[in-house]
Write a protein that holds these residues in place. Structure first.
Motif: not given
Length: 1011
Positions: A930-931, A934-935, A879, A882
């Motif tokens: 959102e996750e 992020k990646y 995290a 990322p």
């Protein structure tokens, strides 16, 4: 002391209670066969009652061979150990004239005959009490036996020659016999002629009422039933009662085109529906119209004895009639259900009209007392509602403090085929006397059509009667010919009294017929031609009863016609009003409303949920009590002492495991006045010995302690109860309990996850669109079944708002979670109560996490301000950078711990992120978006333990694809498709685990593959 008095004293000492013949009036039953009477009881060995025993006894004193060998043995035992009486010769001399006057001294054979005849008469009376129902005239059609055993018992006097079975002859019919204390056919008479005895027994046991009760192992209860039915003239009705019964039949039945006197009339609810909607299915009650006055009689009698709330469950046949004439639902609300253009104003699909339920408060006209009636909604699974009704009844009794069931009761209606064929009936009966499940007696009413759809009873059951299942709990069974309304009313009145007196179940079997097919469109002549030829000729019960009352002057023809016209007018006016109803309000058909919980429009009062955390002081207090034995001088098991010490150590270290998190969630609710009920198989200790909510004293039998009930002086009660080994029945029961109040946390724990599949009917028919909370897994809890029934749209990307989380919960049909931490388990339990509405909650709880060393949570995750985490994102090295992450693995539940361990072993903590879905449904679109953002450069993988055709993948895949607008694949990692939920071979299990873990962390596994 004379030998006669000596004999009486010895007999009394032996506990044989035959020495007193109590009078019938004013009798109060005590234990066994002892009686207390308001009148004076006549000693059996004095006055006119003494002859029988005196004759036998003095004949035996003269010659022991002159009496039956059983009496010889009895008198020998009675006299055993007594001292010699020097006055015996004088006494025998004084009695010589007595013996001679009875012809006993010279003819010992006559004494033996006298004894044998009296014994025979007693056996005859008992035979009728046990087997009289086999020859009772129960079938209104006169073509079938109500039981499948068509034989006529040889010990019933159906013909004169049957007297020979008892060694009696036609010449004995006018002889007078002493009546035993086990019969009430004599009324105030102590002896009757044999002819009169047989006549009275036939009138009691072989007419329109058939009684099964002699299997009951309680003498007091058997005596009570005998008195209610055997006492001469007991079934008498006043003219007013007969007129009321006739009026109720008018309202109930279909009575079309039958000529009465010079008048052709139509009448009643069923006929009105048939005239207005002739082509509609309504599952009418024709052929058992007497059920409506039967139910009203039960309710009237129960109300008279103090009942305030009656909860009913029934199948579809006759439901509309019950709603109209028993519950008193507005007729226009029923009639508008037949309008095909009726639109639903509320959320939900509703149900067909013959499945609907209802809740209504009204004044009972017979008693002028307030009564609340609730008819539970029921699907086509005919008996599925039985345990639901019992659970709701138990809850209503619990919240009222009605421990004896004197204010709240249940009535269950059944069909004959379903009562015999559905296993949940048996499961429900076996809950009837369990401490945490008893409702203190249920009245069961069986509408015995003598057919199941098209199936003959001889093909539908192996037992003689459809009601034989009730014998397992010693419930008396009253069979009654449904074409005899007065017999039905009397039986129902006695049933209500039985339930109030003994707090036990009772069955009323209404032996009737079904005038039409299974539904109004069905043709029964295909399969039952002879039965339906007779049914077409059958005179309706209303005509029979009206003719009878008109003939004896109880009512006039004009009064009868006016009653018909009155109800027809009521129906027509309601029909006219029903045309104005264009909108169906589901809230008008709720069987379990929650007053004050929602606003006036039936909506939640807010769309927000407060934080679910609690203060650290509260966590510490609950942890300390959970680690202690709050009762003095209570010896616990040494192994349990170690468990409690470990709990205390965790509390000091501000850490919780699974069991302690659950304890804290439950305990916090109790302080807030929220009742918590946990049931299921072995839940008190916990199947895996992790819970220990009930402590057992190791030195005092049956002494227990529930520490949860010692948290505070003023707290809500905590109920934890091991259930019977039932899933279908117990889950239904807990569902019913949860329906009664929104301010309770009601939990059923499936001992192993796959155990819930024997309760699948309750899950499918009630919970997926209803109300419940429940839990853990065996090899697989089959989460795919729950997810398949979840109602959120996989292709619709929602709009996000501040209230999105709560709004999404409100719009779903149920919530499916798989928690990976004790803290999240704690929070989801608390959220269930703190939400401003109620939804079913399914918690998939892996047993391996109960003691997993990594499955621990800090108080910091549970204190005030914290809340349930729908998604737990990666918070490690991945995290922090990322954009360097090559793969994101999404998972749920315990597989997370396997993945974390493997990632560390392969030193991939920077390249691979692992994100947990704690709430699977409704799908957390907002947090997962959102996750994913992020990646941006990472592979997306879903990993699960379950086989590919099971578990979560088919549910999550399209929803992930919707989030990324189908621009990125979501690869599957897990076991290959399989028919079984899991292997039974440990090595095979480990090999498959190794294989999918290798794939999960092989960063080149999907290169060159197309999705």
């Amino acid at each position: 002391m004379s030998h006669l008095k000596l004999f009486a004293a010895v007999v009394k000492w032996h506990g044989i209670k035959i020495l007193r013949k109590p009078d019938v009036a004013g009798r109060v039953f005590l234990h066994g066969q002892r009686y207390a009477s308001s009148g004076t009881s006549e000693p059996f060995l004095s006055g006119s009652n003494s002859n029988y025993v005196e004759e036998m006894y003095y004949a035996w004193l003269e010659n022991p061979q002159s009496v039956h060998k059983s009496w010889d043995l009895f008198f020998r035992n009675a006299n055993a150990g007594q001292t010699y009486d020097p006055h015996l010769p004088d006494q025998l001399e004084r009695k010589a004239s007595f013996l001679q006057s009875h012809g006993l001294a010279q003819t010992p054979g006559k004494a033996e005959k006298l004894v044998e005849d009296h014994l025979a008469v007693q056996s005859l009376i008992r035979a009728y009490q046990i087997r009289g129902h086999h020859v009772a005239q129960l079938d209104p059609l006169g073509i079938l036996d109500a039981d499948l055993d068509s034989f006529v018992p040889s010990d019933l006097i159906t013909t004169i020659d049957k007297l020979g079975f008892y060694g009696l002859h036609e010449s004995d019919l006018d002889k007078v016999f002493q009546l035993p204390t086990t019969t009430f056919i004599g009324g105030n008479e102590n002896s009757l002629s044999l002819r009169e005895i047989i006549k009275r027994l036939e009138n009691t046991y072989c007419q329109h009422i058939g009684l099964e009760f002699m299997f009951i192992n309680d003498v007091e209860q058997c005596q009570w039933i005998r008195q209610k039915f055997e006492t001469p003239g007991v079934m008498k009705f006043t003219n007013e009662e007969k007129r009321t019964l006739l009026a109720r039949l008018v309202r109930s039945m279909r009575y079309a085109g039958v000529v009465l006197g010079n008048c052709s009339v139509t009448a009643g609810f069923e006929d009105f529906l048939a005239r207005k909607w002739s082509s509609e299915k309504r599952f009418g009650l024709e052929g058992c119209e007497v059920m409506i006055p039967a139910l009203k009689t039960i309710i009237d009698k129960s109300s008279e004895m103090g009942i305030e709330y009656v909860i009913m469950g029934m199948p579809h046949r006759g439901r509309l009639n019950v709603l109209a004439n028993v519950i008193r639902k507005e007729l226009e609300q029923i009639f508008c259900q037949f309008d095909p253009k009726l639109e639903a104003a509320d959320e939900g699909s509703g149900d067909v009209k013959y499945h609907l339920g209802m809740y209504h408060e009204r004044i009972n006209r017979a008693t002028n007392k307030k009564i609340t009636l609730s008819l539970m909604a029921n699907p086509s699974h005919l008996e599925a509602v039985d345990p639901v009704v019992q659970g709701k009844t138990k809850a209503e009794q619990f919240y009222r403090g009605d421990t004896a069931g004197k204010k709240v009761m249940s009535i269950l209606l059944h069909g004959d085929a379903a009562f015999a064929g559905q296993g949940v009936v048996y499961e429900t009966f076996h809950l009837s006397d369990l401490p945490s499940y008893t409702t203190n007696g249920t009245i069961h009413v069986v509408v015995n059509n003598q057919i199941g759809f098209t199936t003959d009873p001889r093909m539908a059951r192996s037992s003689p009667y459809p009601t034989d299942v009730a014998r397992v709990v010693n419930a008396p069974i009253f069979h009654v010919n449904a074409d005899d309304p007065e017999a039905v009313m009397y039986v129902c009145s006695v049933a209500a009294e039985w339930r109030n007196t003994f707090n036990k179940d009772v069955v009323v079997d209404l032996v009737c017929y079904r005038r039409r097919g299974h539904n109004e469109m069905d043709e029964p002549m295909f399969t039952q031609p002879l039965m339906y030829k007779q049914i077409h000729k059958q005179v309706p019960v209303l005509k029979k009863y009206a003719d009878k009352l008109i003939a004896d002057g109880t009512v006039t023809l004009q009064e009868f016609e006016e009653e018909i016209a009155k109800y027809d007018r009521i129906c027509e006016e309601a029909y006219t009003r029903s045309k104005d109803n264009k909108i169906l309000h589901i809230k008008h058909w709720l069987d379990s409303p929650w007053p004050g919980f929602f606003n006036m429009d039936g909506e939640p009062k807010s769309m927000s949920c407060p934080p679910t955390g609690i203060s650290e002081d509260l966590l510490t207090h609950i942890g300390n009590v959970a680690s202690s034995v709050p009762v003095k001088d209570f010896k616990i098991h040494a192994g349990l002492s170690r468990i409690l010490r470990a709990r205390l150590e965790m509390t000091k270290n501000r850490v919780v495991d699974w069991a302690l998190a659950e304890y804290m969630a439950f305990g916090s609710f109790l302080k807030e006045g929220i009742h918590v009920r946990l049931s299921g198989q072995d839940v008190e200790r916990g199947t895996f010995s992790h819970r220990h909510h009930v402590l057992h004293d190791q030195e005092v039998d049956k002494r227990t302690c529930v520490p949860m009930n010692h948290l505070w002086e003023q707290q809500a009660p905590y109920t934890v109860c091991n259930s019977s080994l039932s899933e279908y029945g117990v889950l239904g029961f807990e569902l019913g309990f949860a329906m009664a109040s929104p301010n309770a946390l009601v939990c059923w724990e499936a001992q192993f996850g796959d155990f819930h599949n024997t309760a699948q009917c309750i899950i499918d028919q009630f919970i997926s669109s209803g109300q419940a909370k429940w839990g853990p897994e065996h090899s697989s809890a089959r989460p795919e079944r729950f997810l398949q029934m979840s109602n959120d749209d996989s292709d619709a990307f929602p709009e996000f708002s501040e209230q999105f989380e709560v709004s999404q919960l409100y719009e779903c049909n149920w919530i499916v979670v798989n928690c990976s931490t004790p803290a999240n388990y704690f929070h989801v339990l608390r959220r269930q109560i703190l939400l401003p509405f109620r939804k079913p909650l399914i918690i998939l709880t892996p047993k391996s996490l109960l003691r997993h060393p990594e499955a621990k949570s800090s108080f910091d995750e549970m204190v005030s301000g914290t809340t349930f985490q729908r998604v737990i994102p990666e918070n490690g090295l991945a995290a922090q950078a990322p954009h360097e992450v090559k793969r994101v693995i999404f998972c749920t539940g315990k597989v997370y711990y396997d993945l974390v361990k493997e990632r560390k072993n392969q030193d991939l903590e920077k390249q691979v992120a692992i994100t947990r879905l704690e709430q699977i449904s409704p799908f957390p679109f907002d947090l997962l978006k959102e996750e994913l953002e992020k990646y941006p450069g990472a592979d997306l993988v879903w990993c699960q333990e379950e086989h590919k055709n099971s578990g979560y993948y088919d549910y999550v895949k399209p929803r992930f694809r919707t989030i990324v607008n189908h621009t990125r694949p979501i690869w599957y990692v897990g076991r290959e498709p399989a028919a079984a939920a899991a292997t039974g071979n440990k090595n095979t299990h480990l090999v498959s685990l190794r294989r999918f873990l290798d794939t999960a962390f092989n960063l080149e596994a999907f290169e060159g593959k197309t999705f």
